[in-house]
Design a protein around this motif. Sequence first.
Motif, PDB file in Angstrom:
ATOM      1  N   UNK A 177       0.790  -1.228   0.000  1.00 49.94           N
ATOM      2  CA  UNK A 177       0.000   0.000   0.000  1.00 49.94           C
ATOM      3  C   UNK A 177       0.819   1.274   0.000  1.00 49.94           C
ATOM      4  N   UNK A 178       1.916   1.304   0.751  1.00 49.24           N
ATOM      5  CA  UNK A 178       2.704   2.538   0.807  1.00 49.24           C
ATOM      6  C   UNK A 178       3.369   2.837  -0.537  1.00 49.24           C
ATOM      7  N   UNK A 179       3.730   1.792  -1.264  1.00 48.33           N
ATOM      8  CA  UNK A 179       4.324   1.999  -2.588  1.00 48.33           C
ATOM      9  C   UNK A 179       3.256   2.435  -3.594  1.00 48.33           C
ATOM     10  N   UNK A 180       2.034   1.903  -3.453  1.00 50.30           N
ATOM     11  CA  UNK A 180       0.934   2.345  -4.310  1.00 50.30           C
ATOM     12  C   UNK A 180       0.549   3.794  -4.020  1.00 50.30           C
ATOM     13  N   UNK A 181       0.560   4.177  -2.754  1.00 50.02           N
ATOM     14  CA  UNK A 181       0.252   5.572  -2.399  1.00 50.02           C
ATOM     15  C   UNK A 181       1.267   6.509  -3.049  1.00 50.02           C
ATOM     16  N   UNK A 182       2.522   6.117  -3.009  1.00 49.39           N
ATOM     17  CA  UNK A 182       3.581   6.936  -3.618  1.00 49.39           C
ATOM     18  C   UNK A 182       3.345   7.070  -5.126  1.00 49.39           C
ATOM     19  N   UNK A 183       3.047   5.955  -5.784  1.00 46.99           N
ATOM     20  CA  UNK A 183       2.775   5.971  -7.219  1.00 46.99           C
ATOM     21  C   UNK A 183       1.562   6.838  -7.528  1.00 46.99           C
ATOM     22  N   UNK A 184       0.510   6.690  -6.753  1.00 50.44           N
ATOM     23  CA  UNK A 184      -0.738   7.419  -6.978  1.00 50.44           C
ATOM     24  C   UNK A 184      -0.494   8.926  -6.933  1.00 50.44           C
ATOM     25  N   UNK A 185       0.256   9.387  -5.933  1.00 49.46           N
ATOM     26  CA  UNK A 185       0.470  10.822  -5.728  1.00 49.46           C
ATOM     27  C   UNK A 185       1.582  11.379  -6.618  1.00 49.46           C
ATOM     28  N   UNK A 186       2.701  10.655  -6.702  1.00 50.69           N
ATOM     29  CA  UNK A 186       3.885  11.199  -7.382  1.00 50.69           C
ATOM     30  C   UNK A 186       4.034  10.757  -8.835  1.00 50.69           C
ATOM     31  N   UNK A 187       3.304   9.730  -9.246  1.00 52.51           N
ATOM     32  CA  UNK A 187       3.310   9.333 -10.637  1.00 52.51           C
ATOM     33  C   UNK A 187       4.423   8.392 -11.058  1.00 52.51           C
ATOM     34  N   UNK A 188       5.336   8.103 -10.149  1.00 51.96           N
ATOM     35  CA  UNK A 188       6.404   7.171 -10.498  1.00 51.96           C
ATOM     36  C   UNK A 188       6.557   6.121  -9.407  1.00 51.96           C
ATOM     37  N   UNK A 189       6.973   4.939  -9.847  1.00 53.98           N
ATOM     38  CA  UNK A 189       7.188   3.837  -8.921  1.00 53.98           C
ATOM     39  C   UNK A 189       8.432   4.154  -8.098  1.00 53.98           C
ATOM     40  N   UNK A 190       8.383   4.003  -6.776  1.00 52.52           N
ATOM     41  CA  UNK A 190       9.559   4.324  -5.953  1.00 52.52           C
ATOM     42  C   UNK A 190      10.765   3.470  -6.339  1.00 52.52           C
ATOM     43  N   UNK A 191      11.913   4.109  -6.460  1.00 51.76           N
ATOM     44  CA  UNK A 191      13.120   3.379  -6.866  1.00 51.76           C
ATOM     45  C   UNK A 191      13.785   2.681  -5.687  1.00 51.76           C
ATOM     46  N   UNK A 192      13.560   3.163  -4.490  1.00 47.42           N
ATOM     47  CA  UNK A 192      14.162   2.566  -3.301  1.00 47.42           C
ATOM     48  C   UNK A 192      13.096   2.253  -2.269  1.00 47.42           C
ATOM     49  N   UNK A 193      13.447   2.459  -1.034  1.00 44.85           N
ATOM     50  CA  UNK A 193      12.539   2.195   0.077  1.00 44.85           C
ATOM     51  C   UNK A 193      11.622   3.388   0.298  1.00 44.85           C
ATOM     52  N   UNK A 194      10.427   3.099   0.808  1.00 43.99           N
ATOM     53  CA  UNK A 194       9.513   4.131   1.275  1.00 43.99           C
ATOM     54  C   UNK A 194       9.327   3.864   2.764  1.00 43.99           C
ATOM     55  N   UNK A 195       9.693   4.849   3.564  1.00 49.28           N
ATOM     56  CA  UNK A 195       9.677   4.725   5.016  1.00 49.28           C
ATOM     57  C   UNK A 195       8.400   5.324   5.584  1.00 49.28           C
ATOM     58  N   UNK A 196       7.854   4.677   6.599  1.00 50.43           N
ATOM     59  CA  UNK A 196       6.733   5.232   7.363  1.00 50.43           C
ATOM     60  C   UNK A 196       7.343   6.052   8.499  1.00 50.43           C
ATOM     61  N   UNK A 197       7.263   7.362   8.419  1.00 54.96           N
ATOM     62  CA  UNK A 197       7.936   8.252   9.376  1.00 54.96           C
ATOM     63  C   UNK A 197       7.542   7.954  10.822  1.00 54.96           C
ATOM     64  N   UNK A 198       6.269   7.636  11.064  1.00 56.16           N
ATOM     65  CA  UNK A 198       5.838   7.393  12.435  1.00 56.16           C
ATOM     66  C   UNK A 198       6.014   5.934  12.868  1.00 56.16           C
TER      67      UNK A 198
END
Length: 168
Positions: A62-83
């Motif tokens: 889900x966090x990678x899909x959220x990134x794609x949805x908002x930013x338009x590109x598939x994350x190249x590395x890790x996506x961290x949950x800040x909290x």
Amino acid sequence: MKLKTPITQEKLKDLLHYEPGTGEFLWRKDRNSRAKKGDRAGYIRPDGYVIFNISGGGTLLGHRLAWLYVHGDWPSGFIDHANGNKSDNRIANLRPATRAQNNMNKGPGASNKSGVKGVSKDSNGKWHAYIGIDGRLHSLGRFEALDEAAATRVAAERELFGEFARCA
């Protein structure tokens, strides 16, 4: 170089609606008898991550899909949950990270008995504070009280890990 993505932003937006303030995805169309238009999509795995099974895309986080949805590109590395909450996919809680930064933001491991990341009791009954840097453990000292060891560990995290410090 553009990475190959398992799903395009266009296909994702055709299938799902994302709420950036809540981090939730809703189906845009009826999928089957159990998944109807407007229903919340995805489910939480035992490890806490929200996942989706999308035909043609496989199982996606889900966090990678959220990134794609908002930013338009598939994350190249890790996506961290800040909290640190793996199921909190609000876009404000997600940030790109290296593997090391993502690991910095992890909580205590399952075998941790002190309740404080990087603090354990040694064979002499003292609290040992330590921190991992570049794949090596570094001792921060031994202390009579757990709160002293914890405070030392927190100070080291803030200094070394910055915004990725778990304690911040």
